[in-house]
Write a protein that holds these residues in place. Sequence first.
Motif, PDB file in Angstrom:
ATOM      1  N   VAL A  70     -19.233   7.587   1.442  1.00  0.00           N
ATOM      2  CA  VAL A  70     -20.844   7.780   2.124  1.00  0.00           C
ATOM      3  C   VAL A  70     -20.692   9.128   2.806  1.00  0.00           C
ATOM      4  CG1 VAL A  70     -22.275   6.554   3.861  1.00  0.00           C
ATOM      5  CG2 VAL A  70     -20.729   5.246   2.449  1.00  0.00           C
ATOM      6  N   GLY A  71     -21.901   9.707   2.604  1.00  0.00           N
ATOM      7  CA  GLY A  71     -21.942  11.004   3.458  1.00  0.00           C
ATOM      8  C   GLY A  71     -22.365  10.864   4.895  1.00  0.00           C
ATOM      9  N   PRO A  72     -22.234  11.971   5.470  1.00  0.00           N
ATOM     10  CA  PRO A  72     -22.848  12.196   6.825  1.00  0.00           C
ATOM     11  C   PRO A  72     -24.303  11.658   7.090  1.00  0.00           C
ATOM     12  CG  PRO A  72     -22.033  14.254   6.326  1.00  0.00           C
ATOM     13  CD  PRO A  72     -21.991  13.457   5.011  1.00  0.00           C
ATOM     14  N   HIS A  99      -5.220 -13.294  -5.990  1.00  0.00           N
ATOM     15  CA  HIS A  99      -4.681 -12.261  -7.220  1.00  0.00           C
ATOM     16  C   HIS A  99      -5.863 -11.250  -7.307  1.00  0.00           C
ATOM     17  CE1 HIS A  99      -2.708 -10.892 -10.635  1.00  0.00           C
ATOM     18  NE2 HIS A  99      -3.786 -11.158 -11.568  1.00  0.00           N
ATOM     19  N   GLN A 100      -5.336  -9.957  -7.209  1.00  0.00           N
ATOM     20  CA  GLN A 100      -6.103  -8.686  -7.420  1.00  0.00           C
ATOM     21  C   GLN A 100      -7.488  -8.413  -6.538  1.00  0.00           C
ATOM     22  OE1 GLN A 100      -6.842  -8.961 -11.748  1.00  0.00           O
ATOM     23  NE2 GLN A 100      -5.100  -7.596 -12.165  1.00  0.00           N
ATOM     24  N   GLN A 101      -7.464  -9.329  -5.255  1.00  0.00           N
ATOM     25  CA  GLN A 101      -8.637  -9.176  -4.490  1.00  0.00           C
ATOM     26  C   GLN A 101      -8.723  -7.917  -3.662  1.00  0.00           C
ATOM     27  OE1 GLN A 101     -11.252 -12.050  -5.990  1.00  0.00           O
ATOM     28  NE2 GLN A 101     -11.533 -11.497  -3.764  1.00  0.00           N
ATOM     29  N   TRP A 102      -8.245  -6.732  -4.207  1.00  0.00           N
ATOM     30  CA  TRP A 102      -8.049  -5.584  -3.682  1.00  0.00           C
ATOM     31  C   TRP A 102      -8.472  -4.351  -4.105  1.00  0.00           C
ATOM     32  CZ3 TRP A 102      -4.875  -2.477  -6.381  1.00  0.00           C
ATOM     33  CH2 TRP A 102      -3.835  -3.274  -7.154  1.00  0.00           C
ATOM     34  N   ILE A 103      -8.541  -3.319  -3.352  1.00  0.00           N
ATOM     35  CA  ILE A 103      -8.932  -1.699  -3.853  1.00  0.00           C
ATOM     36  C   ILE A 103      -7.946  -1.091  -3.030  1.00  0.00           C
ATOM     37  CG2 ILE A 103     -10.252   0.203  -3.924  1.00  0.00           C
ATOM     38  CD1 ILE A 103     -12.761  -1.826  -3.892  1.00  0.00           C
ATOM     39  N   ASP A 104      -7.204  -0.418  -3.971  1.00  0.00           N
ATOM     40  CA  ASP A 104      -6.033   0.440  -3.250  1.00  0.00           C
ATOM     41  C   ASP A 104      -6.871   1.708  -2.650  1.00  0.00           C
ATOM     42  OD1 ASP A 104      -3.787   2.145  -2.593  1.00  0.00           O
ATOM     43  OD2 ASP A 104      -2.735   1.986  -4.661  1.00  0.00           O
ATOM     44  N   VAL A 105      -6.564   1.888  -1.163  1.00  0.00           N
ATOM     45  CA  VAL A 105      -7.381   3.017  -0.674  1.00  0.00           C
ATOM     46  C   VAL A 105      -6.271   3.979  -0.060  1.00  0.00           C
ATOM     47  CG1 VAL A 105      -9.304   1.496   0.037  1.00  0.00           C
ATOM     48  CG2 VAL A 105      -7.117   1.491   1.787  1.00  0.00           C
ATOM     49  N   ALA A 106      -5.281   3.999  -0.569  1.00  0.00           N
ATOM     50  CA  ALA A 106      -4.142   4.983  -0.114  1.00  0.00           C
ATOM     51  C   ALA A 106      -4.640   6.390  -0.435  1.00  0.00           C
ATOM     52  CB  ALA A 106      -2.886   5.078  -0.901  1.00  0.00           C
ATOM     53  N   GLY A 107      -4.651   7.153   0.951  1.00  0.00           N
ATOM     54  CA  GLY A 107      -4.763   8.554   0.849  1.00  0.00           C
ATOM     55  C   GLY A 107      -6.262   8.772   1.346  1.00  0.00           C
ATOM     56  N   LEU A 108      -7.219   7.864   1.176  1.00  0.00           N
ATOM     57  CA  LEU A 108      -8.514   7.985   1.757  1.00  0.00           C
ATOM     58  C   LEU A 108      -8.931   7.954   3.027  1.00  0.00           C
ATOM     59  CD1 LEU A 108     -10.108   5.721  -0.944  1.00  0.00           C
ATOM     60  CD2 LEU A 108      -9.811   8.140  -1.355  1.00  0.00           C
ATOM     61  N   ARG A 109      -9.743   8.917   3.390  1.00  0.00           N
ATOM     62  CA  ARG A 109     -10.311   9.054   4.882  1.00  0.00           C
ATOM     63  C   ARG A 109     -11.580   9.182   4.861  1.00  0.00           C
ATOM     64  NH1 ARG A 109      -5.593  10.047   7.611  1.00  0.00           N
ATOM     65  NH2 ARG A 109      -6.639  10.207   9.602  1.00  0.00           N
ATOM     66  N   GLY A 110     -12.309   8.887   5.671  1.00  0.00           N
ATOM     67  CA  GLY A 110     -13.729   8.632   6.145  1.00  0.00           C
ATOM     68  C   GLY A 110     -14.411   7.478   5.927  1.00  0.00           C
ATOM     69  N   CYS A 111     -15.885   7.678   5.665  1.00  0.00           N
ATOM     70  CA  CYS A 111     -16.623   6.262   5.524  1.00  0.00           C
ATOM     71  C   CYS A 111     -16.836   6.152   4.049  1.00  0.00           C
ATOM     72  CB  CYS A 111     -17.930   6.650   6.464  1.00  0.00           C
ATOM     73  SG  CYS A 111     -19.256   5.243   6.177  1.00  0.00           S
ATOM     74  N   PHE A 112     -16.965   4.799   3.720  1.00  0.00           N
ATOM     75  CA  PHE A 112     -17.014   4.345   2.376  1.00  0.00           C
ATOM     76  C   PHE A 112     -17.708   3.185   2.113  1.00  0.00           C
ATOM     77  CE2 PHE A 112     -13.181   6.826   2.808  1.00  0.00           C
ATOM     78  CZ  PHE A 112     -13.162   7.582   1.304  1.00  0.00           C
ATOM     79  N   ALA A 113     -18.474   3.069   1.153  1.00  0.00           N
ATOM     80  CA  ALA A 113     -19.318   1.594   1.223  1.00  0.00           C
ATOM     81  C   ALA A 113     -18.376   0.892  -0.178  1.00  0.00           C
ATOM     82  CB  ALA A 113     -20.556   2.087   0.208  1.00  0.00           C
ATOM     83  N   TYR A 114     -18.185  -0.302   0.535  1.00  0.00           N
ATOM     84  CA  TYR A 114     -17.167  -1.350  -0.312  1.00  0.00           C
ATOM     85  C   TYR A 114     -18.356  -2.207  -0.873  1.00  0.00           C
ATOM     86  CZ  TYR A 114     -13.143  -4.627  -1.154  1.00  0.00           C
ATOM     87  OH  TYR A 114     -12.168  -5.317  -1.848  1.00  0.00           O
ATOM     88  N   ARG A 115     -18.320  -2.099  -2.452  1.00  0.00           N
ATOM     89  CA  ARG A 115     -19.478  -2.834  -2.971  1.00  0.00           C
ATOM     90  C   ARG A 115     -18.776  -3.861  -3.815  1.00  0.00           C
ATOM     91  NH1 ARG A 115     -24.147   1.284  -5.362  1.00  0.00           N
ATOM     92  NH2 ARG A 115     -24.904   1.898  -3.247  1.00  0.00           N
ATOM     93  N   MET A 116     -19.523  -4.905  -3.800  1.00  0.00           N
ATOM     94  CA  MET A 116     -19.288  -6.035  -4.814  1.00  0.00           C
ATOM     95  C   MET A 116     -20.567  -6.209  -5.698  1.00  0.00           C
ATOM     96  SD  MET A 116     -17.072  -8.745  -2.851  1.00  0.00           S
ATOM     97  CE  MET A 116     -15.381  -8.559  -2.409  1.00  0.00           C
ATOM     98  N   ILE A 117     -19.982  -6.193  -6.966  1.00  0.00           N
ATOM     99  CA  ILE A 117     -21.409  -6.464  -7.979  1.00  0.00           C
ATOM    100  C   ILE A 117     -21.045  -7.488  -9.056  1.00  0.00           C
ATOM    101  CG2 ILE A 117     -22.659  -5.280  -9.987  1.00  0.00           C
ATOM    102  CD1 ILE A 117     -21.101  -2.619  -8.517  1.00  0.00           C
ATOM    103  N   VAL A 118     -22.045  -8.580  -9.210  1.00  0.00           N
ATOM    104  CA  VAL A 118     -21.898  -9.672 -10.051  1.00  0.00           C
ATOM    105  C   VAL A 118     -22.453  -9.342 -11.395  1.00  0.00           C
ATOM    106  CG1 VAL A 118     -23.673 -11.005  -9.169  1.00  0.00           C
ATOM    107  CG2 VAL A 118     -22.017 -12.153 -10.374  1.00  0.00           C
ATOM    108  N   ASP A 119     -21.905  -9.715 -12.395  1.00  0.00           N
ATOM    109  CA  ASP A 119     -22.444  -9.281 -13.732  1.00  0.00           C
ATOM    110  C   ASP A 119     -22.819  -7.882 -13.996  1.00  0.00           C
ATOM    111  OD1 ASP A 119     -23.078  -9.887 -16.554  1.00  0.00           O
ATOM    112  OD2 ASP A 119     -25.408 -10.457 -15.863  1.00  0.00           O
ATOM    113  N   PRO A 120     -21.856  -7.030 -13.828  1.00  0.00           N
ATOM    114  CA  PRO A 120     -22.347  -5.614 -13.611  1.00  0.00           C
ATOM    115  C   PRO A 120     -22.694  -5.106 -15.040  1.00  0.00           C
ATOM    116  CG  PRO A 120     -19.818  -5.668 -13.428  1.00  0.00           C
ATOM    117  CD  PRO A 120     -20.620  -7.325 -13.269  1.00  0.00           C
ATOM    118  N   GLN A 121     -22.259  -5.787 -16.034  1.00  0.00           N
ATOM    119  CA  GLN A 121     -22.391  -5.234 -17.376  1.00  0.00           C
ATOM    120  C   GLN A 121     -23.837  -5.833 -17.985  1.00  0.00           C
ATOM    121  OE1 GLN A 121     -20.576  -3.087 -19.209  1.00  0.00           O
ATOM    122  NE2 GLN A 121     -19.294  -3.068 -17.325  1.00  0.00           N
TER     123      GLN A 121
END
Length: 244
Positions: free
Chosen positions: A128-130, A195-217
């Motif tokens: 997410v930008g400034p 099981h697998q309810q995660w995102i690996d955020v190692a090394g990331l700094r700043g503001c982010f949007a954590y999105r969940m999408i159902v039926d993305p396809q």
Amino acid sequence: MLALIALSLPATATAAVDNPCEGPEAKRLLCPNLRIAPPSEIYVEKLGGHVLLRATSDVQSRGRGPMELHGTRNGPRSMRINQRVYRAGGGHVTLPTEARLRFTTVGTYFGGSYWKVHQLANFELRRVGPDGAVGDVVRTSPKLNYCLRDLYRTRAGRHSPAGRVYPGCNQNPYRDHVRLGTSVGWSDIYPAAYHQQWIDVAGLRGCFAYRMIVDPQEHLFESNEDDNMSQRLVHLPYRGEPGC
Ligand SMILES: [Ca+2]
Ligand SMILES: [Ca+2]
């Protein structure tokens, strides 16, 4: 020039047939609608060099009828899916879909293996930008396969059954047919520790949007295809609560 225009179109036309829940016959159908709540109960788990941002996901059934899927064997660990949509006056229509079931292993702690819908939900992190603008995807969750079931009744109402209709996903690898679904007003919820309810955020700094999408396809037919995403802003490194 024509080829360039075609390439720039979003890849949304993946349905096997036209969506009757968006056409003139929709009012005679008890069409389902899936939504997903914003990620909740967010916390960090450090594991080796990984920083796992864990979150609970809540897929909600919020239409006039259930999301009901019928799988038929088409491979060793795969089934094709027909979606059943009930008619307001009785009976139902059967819609072939591009969706698939996969016999999915989630580890012995969480019960072993289940027939789950492949790519029912995506979790992703976007920068997410400034100015608040949400940018491209920087990380995704490995989780793709998701059961559909009646776990908790999260919204009572006229179309919502008081008891479970779809109690859980089948665990028999030898079945040739399974049925799964989520009733109106019910949710299928996976806790952050699952099981697998995660995102690996190692090394990331700043503001982010954590999105969940159902039926993305966009494989499943719903009365509203435009309410399938939710998000929460998170500052990284994570400070223990959401917001930037
Ligand atoms: Ca929807
Ligand atoms: Ca859909």
